[in-house]
Design an enzyme around this catalytic site. Structure first.
Site, PDB file in Angstrom:
ATOM      1  N   LYS A  63       0.888  -1.178   0.000  1.00 51.77           N
ATOM      2  CA  LYS A  63       0.000   0.000   0.000  1.00 51.77           C
ATOM      3  C   LYS A  63       0.918   1.217   0.000  1.00 51.77           C
ATOM      4  CE  LYS A  63      -1.596   3.034   2.127  1.00 51.77           C
ATOM      5  NZ  LYS A  63      -1.363   4.455   1.693  1.00 51.77           N
ATOM      6  N   CYS A  68      14.092  11.011   6.519  1.00 53.30           N
ATOM      7  CA  CYS A  68      14.064  10.682   7.947  1.00 53.30           C
ATOM      8  C   CYS A  68      15.473  10.718   8.527  1.00 53.30           C
ATOM      9  CB  CYS A  68      13.453   9.310   8.157  1.00 53.30           C
ATOM     10  SG  CYS A  68      14.490   7.999   7.526  1.00 53.30           S
ATOM     11  N   GLU A  80       9.916  17.452  14.205  1.00 49.10           N
ATOM     12  CA  GLU A  80      10.436  17.150  12.869  1.00 49.10           C
ATOM     13  C   GLU A  80       9.836  18.172  11.885  1.00 49.10           C
ATOM     14  OE1 GLU A  80       8.942  13.532  10.920  1.00 49.10           O
ATOM     15  OE2 GLU A  80      10.953  13.203  10.139  1.00 49.10           O
TER      16      GLU A  80
HETATM   17  P1  NAD Z   1       2.559   9.426   6.918  1.00 45.28           P
HETATM   18  O1  NAD Z   1       2.675   8.818   8.268  1.00 45.28           O
HETATM   19  O2  NAD Z   1       1.624  10.566   6.748  1.00 45.28           O
HETATM   20  O3  NAD Z   1       2.081   8.323   5.851  1.00 45.28           O
HETATM   21  C1  NAD Z   1       2.731   7.084   5.748  1.00 45.28           C
HETATM   22  C2  NAD Z   1       1.720   6.028   5.286  1.00 45.28           C
HETATM   23  O4  NAD Z   1       0.692   5.919   6.271  1.00 45.28           O
HETATM   24  C3  NAD Z   1       1.037   6.360   3.968  1.00 45.28           C
HETATM   25  O5  NAD Z   1       0.962   5.198   3.179  1.00 45.28           O
HETATM   26  C4  NAD Z   1      -0.331   6.861   4.376  1.00 45.28           C
HETATM   27  O6  NAD Z   1      -1.336   6.544   3.427  1.00 45.28           O
HETATM   28  C5  NAD Z   1      -0.589   6.126   5.677  1.00 45.28           C
HETATM   29  N1  NAD Z   1      -1.393   6.926   6.608  1.00 45.28           N
HETATM   30  C6  NAD Z   1      -1.395   8.272   6.754  1.00 45.28           C
HETATM   31  N2  NAD Z   1      -2.261   8.644   7.705  1.00 45.28           N
HETATM   32  C7  NAD Z   1      -2.838   7.513   8.169  1.00 45.28           C
HETATM   33  C8  NAD Z   1      -3.817   7.250   9.191  1.00 45.28           C
HETATM   34  N3  NAD Z   1      -4.375   8.231   9.885  1.00 45.28           N
HETATM   35  N4  NAD Z   1      -4.139   5.969   9.425  1.00 45.28           N
HETATM   36  C9  NAD Z   1      -3.570   4.960   8.721  1.00 45.28           C
HETATM   37  N5  NAD Z   1      -2.652   5.161   7.758  1.00 45.28           N
HETATM   38  C10 NAD Z   1      -2.274   6.413   7.483  1.00 45.28           C
HETATM   39  O7  NAD Z   1       4.035   9.796   6.450  1.00 45.28           O
HETATM   40  P2  NAD Z   1       4.482  10.614   5.157  1.00 45.28           P
HETATM   41  O8  NAD Z   1       4.112  12.044   5.360  1.00 45.28           O
HETATM   42  O9  NAD Z   1       4.041   9.921   3.940  1.00 45.28           O
HETATM   43  O10 NAD Z   1       6.082  10.439   5.259  1.00 45.28           O
HETATM   44  C11 NAD Z   1       6.905  11.283   5.996  1.00 45.28           C
HETATM   45  C12 NAD Z   1       7.230  10.697   7.349  1.00 45.28           C
HETATM   46  O11 NAD Z   1       7.837   9.422   7.193  1.00 45.28           O
HETATM   47  C13 NAD Z   1       8.251  11.540   8.112  1.00 45.28           C
HETATM   48  O12 NAD Z   1       7.858  11.620   9.450  1.00 45.28           O
HETATM   49  C14 NAD Z   1       9.549  10.749   7.975  1.00 45.28           C
HETATM   50  O13 NAD Z   1      10.483  10.952   8.990  1.00 45.28           O
HETATM   51  C15 NAD Z   1       9.017   9.355   7.992  1.00 45.28           C
HETATM   52  N6  NAD Z   1       9.979   8.424   7.409  1.00 45.28           N
HETATM   53  C16 NAD Z   1      10.633   7.594   8.251  1.00 45.28           C
HETATM   54  C17 NAD Z   1      11.593   6.717   7.762  1.00 45.28           C
HETATM   55  C18 NAD Z   1      12.324   5.799   8.701  1.00 45.28           C
HETATM   56  O14 NAD Z   1      12.910   4.838   8.229  1.00 45.28           O
HETATM   57  N7  NAD Z   1      12.311   6.048  10.002  1.00 45.28           N
HETATM   58  C19 NAD Z   1      11.878   6.692   6.385  1.00 45.28           C
HETATM   59  C20 NAD Z   1      11.172   7.546   5.540  1.00 45.28           C
HETATM   60  C21 NAD Z   1      10.215   8.417   6.070  1.00 45.28           C
END
Ligand code: NAD
Length: 494
Positions: free
Chosen positions: A174, A282, A384
């Site tokens: 997904k 990240c 962040e």
């Molecule tokens: P996000 O948490 O908004 O979304 C990530 C995934 O979760 C998406 O597929 C989205 O559809 C889903 N999602 C979003 N809201 C949801 C909800 N309420 N309920 C269920 N699923 C939901 O993250 P983003 O904005 O896409 O990515 C950026 C974030 O990811 C930053 O915080 C970054 O630090 C983090 N990140 C972490 C790593 C790591 O390895 N630690 C790597 C890359 C990105």
């Protein structure tokens, strides 16, 4: 403008969707380029059923044959490297160089998966007791799911499905609804590599899709990468529903600069760590802690470096130094956080808020920003930002710098720049972060090492990548064997 189709992929078939979804933008122009369908329980059920039906035959496919699919996949990804990178640049906004770097990191994960026959070796001990032998076998779990963020449209999905599938599992991906097109392209190539139907599936959508995966009884394991609140939610909901979960969250990574650091090299590394991928990483080095006289030595060159960064569109041949951020809303969030920093007493030494790209007025641009004198406990020191913003904090000595870094609720990465082995050793030992760089600004781990976030940057037990990921995607069986000597022994003696 004609929209790019964004079908689902279920049971080896591309399924065009009539579901109303969310617009996918080209952040360089602000144009809508596709619509990501808003799938839900029905789509997830179909994908999980397809994955479950494909599992018995795929599990029984010898590991060397499974590996061969990934050798072919590796070749196809290499042949289509530019196409994938252009797709990443178009829907995410990375520069070509950044897209290439990230797809290459993903390719290394495919290469790691090619070694799966050796990765699945178990242990054995002959004569555990008299005439009794013991061995461990690693077996796949069944249907695994991957839920990915927007910031690495190719690399993060490639952290997950190649190894999960090479280990003998089937998979439902997904992707982020902001960048669904690269994931579709990657899956199309995997199918061309000869993967049997149903082994990989894609569902598109937001929370309803995620919730359906988290509660589906046939899904055995969930890999997640995204922001901390969602990572926590995924971990809690997934484990409550009996699944194995690894959930990577957000981050705030501190870079300590000692007065004896090599200043030109440190400035270069800090600038890349903070502004690379427009800070949407990240592992972005978003806060520099300058120790003692380091601030006066490093700040002027940092501001100069930030001012020199040319921002512009990444979807054409001429490339800027830095691209846009993912959305207009995200640009506003980043700008608001900079303003909050000012209100809380920091000084904006280089201001990216006013940057405009004349020929692309609807693109989501914000320039490289340096905020000096960020105080402990303030919003910029805690939260962040996920944009091209470098905070500078000042501390009198290494002890205070480590203490400051360790106050963070996150624990993804941390780095130190110094010429002193003693300072580096002290930092390495005491800093509370899972990935540490010594004169390395972005110590993100490669495929063969686990991506070891700590604290609020990770929820789970076994991390993504490397041997820990092999453990995550398999379950161990211990077999204890005894052959009754009597009759067979008699045969031997004859
Ligand atoms: P996000 O948490 O908004 O979304 C990530 C995934 O979760 C998406 O597929 C989205 O559809 C889903 N999602 C979003 N809201 C949801 C909800 N309420 N309920 C269920 N699923 C939901 O993250 P983003 O904005 O896409 O990515 C950026 C974030 O990811 C930053 O915080 C970054 O630090 C983090 N990140 C972490 C790593 C790591 O390895 N630690 C790597 C890359 C990105």
């Amino acid at each position: 403008m004609r929209l790019i189709p964004c079908p689902l992929f279920i049971g080896g078939e591309w399924i065009p969707s009539s579901l109303v979804g969310t617009p996918v933008h080209n952040p360089s122009t602000g144009d809508v380029i596709a619509e990501c369908p808003a799938g839900g329980a029905a789509e997830v059920n179909a994908a999980v059923d397809a994955a479950e039906a494909a599992f018995p035959a795929w599990r029984d496919t010898p590991a060397v044959e499974r590996a061969r699919v990934f050798f072919r996949y590796r070749q196809l990804v290499e042949e289509n490297f530019d196409l994938i990178c252009r797709c990443v640049s178009r829907e995410h906004g990375k520069t070509h160089a950044e897209a290439r770097g990230s797809v290459f990191r993903g390719l290394e994960n495919i290469e790691y998966a090619c070694g799966v026959p050796s990765l699945l070796f178990g242990d054995n001990l002959e004569n555990l007791a008299r005439g009794v032998d013991c061995e461990t076998i690693l077996q796949p779990l069944g249907v695994c799911a991957g839920i990915t963020p927007f910031n690495f449209p190719a690399m993060v999905p490639l952290w997950m499905f190649p190894l999960a599938i090479a280990c003998g599992n089937t998979f439902v991906l997904k992707p982020s609804e902001k960048v669904p097109l690269t994931a579709n392209l990657l899956v199309e190539l995997l199918q061309k590599a000869g993967l049997p139907k149903g082994v990989i599936n894609i569902v598109h959508g937001g929370r309803p899709c995620v919730d359906a995966l988290l509660t589906h009884p046939k899904v055995k394991a969930v890999s997640f990468v995204g922001s901390t609140p969602i990572a926590k939610y995924i971990y809690e909901t997934g484990t409550r529903n009996g699944k194995r979960v690894q959930a990577n969250g957000g981050a705030k990574n501190y870079i300590v600069v000692m007065p004896d650091a090599d200043i030109p090299k440190t400035v270069e590394a800090l600038s890349t760590a903070a502004f690379g991928c427009a800070g949407e990483r990240c592992m972005a080095g978003s806060t520099a802690i300058a120790v003692g006289a380091a601030a006066e030595r490093v700040l002027p060159s940092l501001v100069e470096a930030a001012r020199a960064i040319r921002v512009g569109p990444t979807d054409r041949e001429a490339q800027p130094d830095m691209g846009p951020v993912i959305s207009a809303q995200h640009r506003e969030r980043v700008a608001t956080l900079i303003t909050t920093g000012e209100i809380e007493g920091a000084t904006v030494a280089c201001d990216g808020r006013r940057v405009r790209v004349a020929h692309e007025p609807r693109g989501f641009y914000i320039g490289a920003t340096v905020v000096d004198n960020v105080l402990p406990g303030t919003t910029l020191a805690r939260e962040e930002v996920f944009g091209p913003v470098l905070n500078v904090m000042r501390m009198e000595d290494l002890d205070h710098a480590i203490e400051m870094a360790n106050r963070s609720s996150f624990g993804n990465g941390a780095a130190i720049f110094t010429r002193s082995g003693g300072a580096a050793r002290e930092f390495k030992s005491r800093v509370k972060a899972g990935m540490v760089g010594i004169n390395v600004g972005v110590p993100a781990t490669m495929a063969m090492f686990p991506f070891t976030g700590w604290s609020d940057s990770f929820f789970g037990d076994l991390h993504i990548q490397g041997r820990e990921a092999v453990q995550f995607y398999t379950q161990q069986k211990v077999v204890t064997t005894r052959w009754f000597g009597g009759d067979v022994g008699d045969v031997w003696k004859k």
